[in-house]
Scaffold this motif. Structure first.
Motif, mmCIF file in Angstrom:
data_model
loop_
_atom_site.group_PDB
_atom_site.id
_atom_site.type_symbol
_atom_site.label_atom_id
_atom_site.label_comp_id
_atom_site.label_asym_id
_atom_site.label_seq_id
_atom_site.Cartn_x
_atom_site.Cartn_y
_atom_site.Cartn_z
ATOM 1 N N VAL A 32 43.909 97.084 -111.082
ATOM 2 C CA VAL A 32 42.510 97.476 -111.086
ATOM 3 C C VAL A 32 42.225 98.611 -110.107
ATOM 4 O O VAL A 32 41.697 99.643 -110.470
ATOM 5 N N TRP A 38 42.743 101.622 -108.037
ATOM 6 C CA TRP A 38 43.596 102.787 -107.788
ATOM 7 C C TRP A 38 43.360 103.369 -106.411
ATOM 8 O O TRP A 38 44.147 104.150 -105.912
ATOM 9 N N GLU A 39 42.257 102.979 -105.806
ATOM 10 C CA GLU A 39 41.971 103.415 -104.451
ATOM 11 C C GLU A 39 43.122 102.989 -103.521
ATOM 12 O O GLU A 39 43.576 103.752 -102.672
ATOM 13 N N LYS A 47 47.020 104.179 -105.071
ATOM 14 C CA LYS A 47 47.404 105.581 -104.848
ATOM 15 C C LYS A 47 47.910 105.795 -103.421
ATOM 16 O O LYS A 47 48.875 106.514 -103.197
ATOM 17 N N LEU A 48 47.255 105.118 -102.472
ATOM 18 C CA LEU A 48 47.721 105.216 -101.084
ATOM 19 C C LEU A 48 49.173 104.761 -100.973
ATOM 20 O O LEU A 48 50.007 105.398 -100.320
ATOM 21 N N ASN A 107 43.606 104.366 -117.482
ATOM 22 C CA ASN A 107 43.519 104.856 -116.103
ATOM 23 C C ASN A 107 44.894 105.212 -115.561
ATOM 24 O O ASN A 107 45.080 106.243 -114.925
ATOM 25 N N LEU A 119 37.728 99.638 -97.721
ATOM 26 C CA LEU A 119 38.317 100.828 -97.122
ATOM 27 C C LEU A 119 37.183 101.786 -96.792
ATOM 28 O O LEU A 119 36.371 102.108 -97.651
ATOM 29 N N LEU A 121 45.608 114.417 -100.605
ATOM 30 C CA LEU A 121 44.474 113.508 -100.673
ATOM 31 C C LEU A 121 43.772 113.460 -99.329
ATOM 32 O O LEU A 121 42.569 113.347 -99.231
ATOM 33 N N ILE A 153 38.350 107.723 -111.405
ATOM 34 C CA ILE A 153 39.176 106.518 -111.279
ATOM 35 C C ILE A 153 39.433 106.189 -109.818
ATOM 36 O O ILE A 153 39.332 105.043 -109.391
ATOM 37 N N LEU A 154 39.757 107.226 -109.047
ATOM 38 C CA LEU A 154 40.162 106.981 -107.667
ATOM 39 C C LEU A 154 39.001 106.535 -106.790
ATOM 40 O O LEU A 154 39.186 105.768 -105.853
ATOM 41 N N LYS A 203 35.223 99.392 -108.906
ATOM 42 C CA LYS A 203 34.950 98.324 -109.863
ATOM 43 C C LYS A 203 35.951 97.193 -109.666
ATOM 44 O O LYS A 203 37.115 97.427 -109.369
ATOM 45 N N TYR A 233 35.239 95.503 -115.380
ATOM 46 C CA TYR A 233 35.996 96.063 -116.501
ATOM 47 C C TYR A 233 35.914 95.153 -117.724
ATOM 48 O O TYR A 233 35.855 95.622 -118.854
#
Lengths: 438, 246
Positions: free
Chosen positions: A72, A74-75, A78-79, A116, B114, B136, B165-166, B170, B175
């Motif tokens: 779910v 990606w925050e 991705k890290l 996604n 975060l 990033l 997305i990033l 959610k 979803y």
């Protein structure tokens, strides 16, 4: 020649490494990376494997990108990916523009979440070519290892005769029938793979995984001995080091009463002097401690484990033990799966069961599965179960085996040019090629 | 002397009444039925037939399903109790699963968010030069420890899609709500009706009789709350801690 990066993106650990043609894929051990961000007791954040450097493992707060086996957030993911692609610890230094990617996703992912994933891979990172599939669909390609595990022949002396289909004149690199049991951190899947493709109508899911077992052990220890309610990582260590699956549950319970000494395990809890993670007190460890001048019986805090060792993993087979009455156990799940495939295939699947996933590291799983399946299934079916030495990386090694066949993998890749050509329909194109169909 | 019997209230006066045939469930019946939730049907010894039992169970399940559709109360009165019990059991089991399936102890009270401004992450051997395409984040020069760098988010995502997305926070339930196709929704997340979740059958496995305190095999049950215990010692502990009706 561009490199190929292989990632098994599990909900507990990411297994990743480059494909290296000069190493036998079944001896190739990938890098393991915790798929989480952890907030420590002193309010610092630790990412991936830096959790190993934390001294105080109590009161950790885990945040994972996966929720109920669906990727779910990606925050966070991705890290972690950025860290693993670029840090010196792992020594990968991925340059996506000149790199192919082979990736796993959990079976039955929501199509929107898969979209996604595709977008991130192509638009954010820009990998050259890309293929994704559930981990189970890679297992049949690891033919040699499968045969050696199922038949018990030594791996090096196993010989594989590849069949050649006369009509197409093509060599077949996969075994036709496999039943994969994928028991991971979040849940357990039973997946029939027929002719190298997943038979989606037969896929079954059980909502019990490693996290649940840890949770149950945590509750039991908290009730009987010490309060370990906020020591998830410690309890996980205890589970990994001391738990096993009993071949006959009632017999093991009886044994516990007869000779207590053999069935008890002593676990040394962390005291920040001798150990920070805790370990099982064996005779050799005792000797070591005596040499250091520590008397383990007096100086260390010891947790004695009795029936918890096998009654906690027993919940996979019988969830009623811990008060969950609306779920059935693993055996019924496998049985249901076998019932839902075409009748002719059933005995073939039963004699080709391969188990992957971290839960199968528990000792005694294989004997128990064979015993219980023999009770449920017709007597003339030959039940064979294969569990490799490290089942958590077995799917990664199988992926490696697939990548070895350049002809095969080149057929299924989607390249970045293809994706860009389709424009807005690119994600739909990816989903139609890689997604599940029921 | 003729035997006089009172016709119970609510029954049809035009129909010949005999108490043994036409008497409906009264409220006292209903209460009794509900309170003895654990009672099971007893069979004569040797009269077990697994296939019949299976059929019976299936029929009952069908009745329950059809009972939801048409509101014929009289017909399905008995069945509704079963449904009610199932619902309670379902809810309790789901609650228990959620309780055990938690990784963090303080999940409900505390949530790790975060921060949007940047992150304090301790990387081992973190080195700026080893991050050639790490765009990033860029790092400010405030180095707190030797291995700790403050990172600042500058840009989120390269294209509009990935930016979305990033930056999205959610959760899975969002979803699921957004999912258009009801079939996929039902398949993946509706545990009762989906085909990927195997159904439990209650008559197949004899339940394990385990002490709720120490886990060894136990033959006796607590009179008040039905949980098992193996010895007087465990019974005392049970009374002090876990017995819900003590």
């Amino acid at each position: 020649m561009s490199k190929t990066l292989i990632i098994d993106n599990g909900s507990y650990e990411i297994k990743l490494d480059y494909y290296k043609p000069d190493i036998d894929s079944n001896l190739h051990i990938p890098i393991k990376l915790n798929n989480s961000i952890v907030r420590t007791n002193d309010k610092r954040l630790a990412l991936g494997n830096s959790i190993d450097d934390i001294q105080n493992i109590s009161n950790l707060y885990f945040k994972r990108p996966y929720e109920k086996n669906q990727l779910v957030s990606w925050e966070i993911e991705k890290l972690i990916w950025d860290y693993s692609f670029n840090s010196i610890d792992l020594n990968l230094f991925v340059d996506p523009a000149d790199c192919n990617l082979v990736l796993t996703e959990s079976p039955l992912t929501l199509p929107k979440l898969s979209n996604n994933l595709d977008q991130i891979v192509f638009e954010e990172y820009g990998f050259k070519k890309y293929y994704r599939a559930p981990a189970a669909s890679f297992i049949p390609f690891n033919t040699k290892k499968n045969i050696s595990l199922l038949s018990g022949i030594d791996y090096n002396s196993t010989k594989v005769e590849l069949e050649i289909n006369n009509g197409d004149n093509e060599t077949k690199y996969y075994s036709d029938f496999k039943l994969i049991i994928d028991s991971g951190f979040d849940s357990t899947f039973v997946i029939p793979v027929i002719y190298g493709c997943i038979y989606w109508k037969g896929v079954k899911k059980l909502d019990i995984g490693g996290r649940f077992l840890t949770g149950f052990l945590r509750e039991v220890i908290s009730f009987r001995y010490y309060n370990v309610a906020d020591e998830t990582m410690l309890v996980n260590n205890i589970k990994e080091q001391s738990c096993f699956v009993a071949e006959d549950y009632n017999k093991s319970l009886g044994l516990l009463k007869k000779d207590r000494i053999f069935s008890i395990i002593e676990f040394v809890l962390p005291d920040f002097k001798t150990t920070t993670r805790g370990f099982v007190l064996t005779n050799s460890k005792k000797k070591e401690l005596f040499e250091k001048g520590i008397n383990p019986d007096e100086d260390c805090q010891i947790l004695k484990l009795y029936d918890e060792r096998f009654s906690v993993p027993e919940t996979i087979f019988d969830p009623e033990i811990c008060g969950i009455r609306n779920k059935c156990g693993l055996i019924k799940t496998i049985h249901d799966c076998i019932q839902s495939v075409p009748e002719l295939v059933r005995p073939l699947l039963v004699s080709n069961i391969v188990c992957v996933g971290g839960n199968f590291k528990l000792k005694g799983f294989k004997q128990r599965l064979i015993k219980e399946l023999n009770q449920v299934l017709p007597i003339d079916w030959d039940v064979k179960v294969a569990i490799s030495e490290d089942p958590s990386i077995y799917s990664w090694q199988s992926m490696n085996e697939l990548v070895k066949n350049h002809d095969l993998i080149n057929k299924v890749y989607i390249s970045k040019e293809e994706y860009d050509e389709k424009g807005a329909a690119g994600i739909r194109y990816c989903q139609s090629k890689f997604g599940f169909k029921i | 002397m003729p035997f006089v019997e009172e016709i119970s209230r609510g029954s049809d006066p035009n129909i010949y009444f005999s108490s043994s045939i036409n008497l409906k469930y009264t409220s006292s019946h209903r209460y009794k039925k509900f309170s003895t939730s654990n009672s099971r049907k007893r069979f004569k010894p040797g009269a077990y037939n697994l296939q019949n039992l299976q059929l019976q169970n299936e029929n009952e399940n069908e009745k329950i399903l059809s009972g939801i559709d048409n509101n014929n109360e009289n017909k399905n009165e008995e069945v509704n109790y079963n449904e009610f019990e199932n619902l309670i059991e379902e809810r309790q089991s789901n609650k228990r699963l959620q309780e055990l399936n938690k990784e963090n102890y303080n999940e409900s009270s505390f949530k790790l968010e975060l921060p949007k401004s940047g992150l304090n992450i301790s990387f081992k051997n973190f080195n700026k030069s080893s991050y050639p395409n790490f765009d990033l984040m860029s790092y400010s020069n405030q180095v707190k420890n030797q291995d700790q760098y403050q990172t600042k988010k500058v840009r989120q995502g390269l294209t509009a899609n990935t930016r979305k997305i990033l930056s999205s926070r959610k959760t899975l339930s969002n979803y699921i709500d957004e999912e258009d196709s009801p079939e996929i929704k039902k398949l993946l997340f509706d545990e009762k009706n989906s085909s990927i979740y195997p159904k439990r059958n209650f008559y197949n496995l004899p339940g394990k009789k385990l002490c709720s305190i120490c886990g060894s095999s136990a033959m006796t049950k607590c009179v008040k709350c039905n949980s098992r215990y193996c010895s007087v010692k465990c019974y005392d502990v049970h009374n002090e801690t876990r017995c819900s009706n003590y």
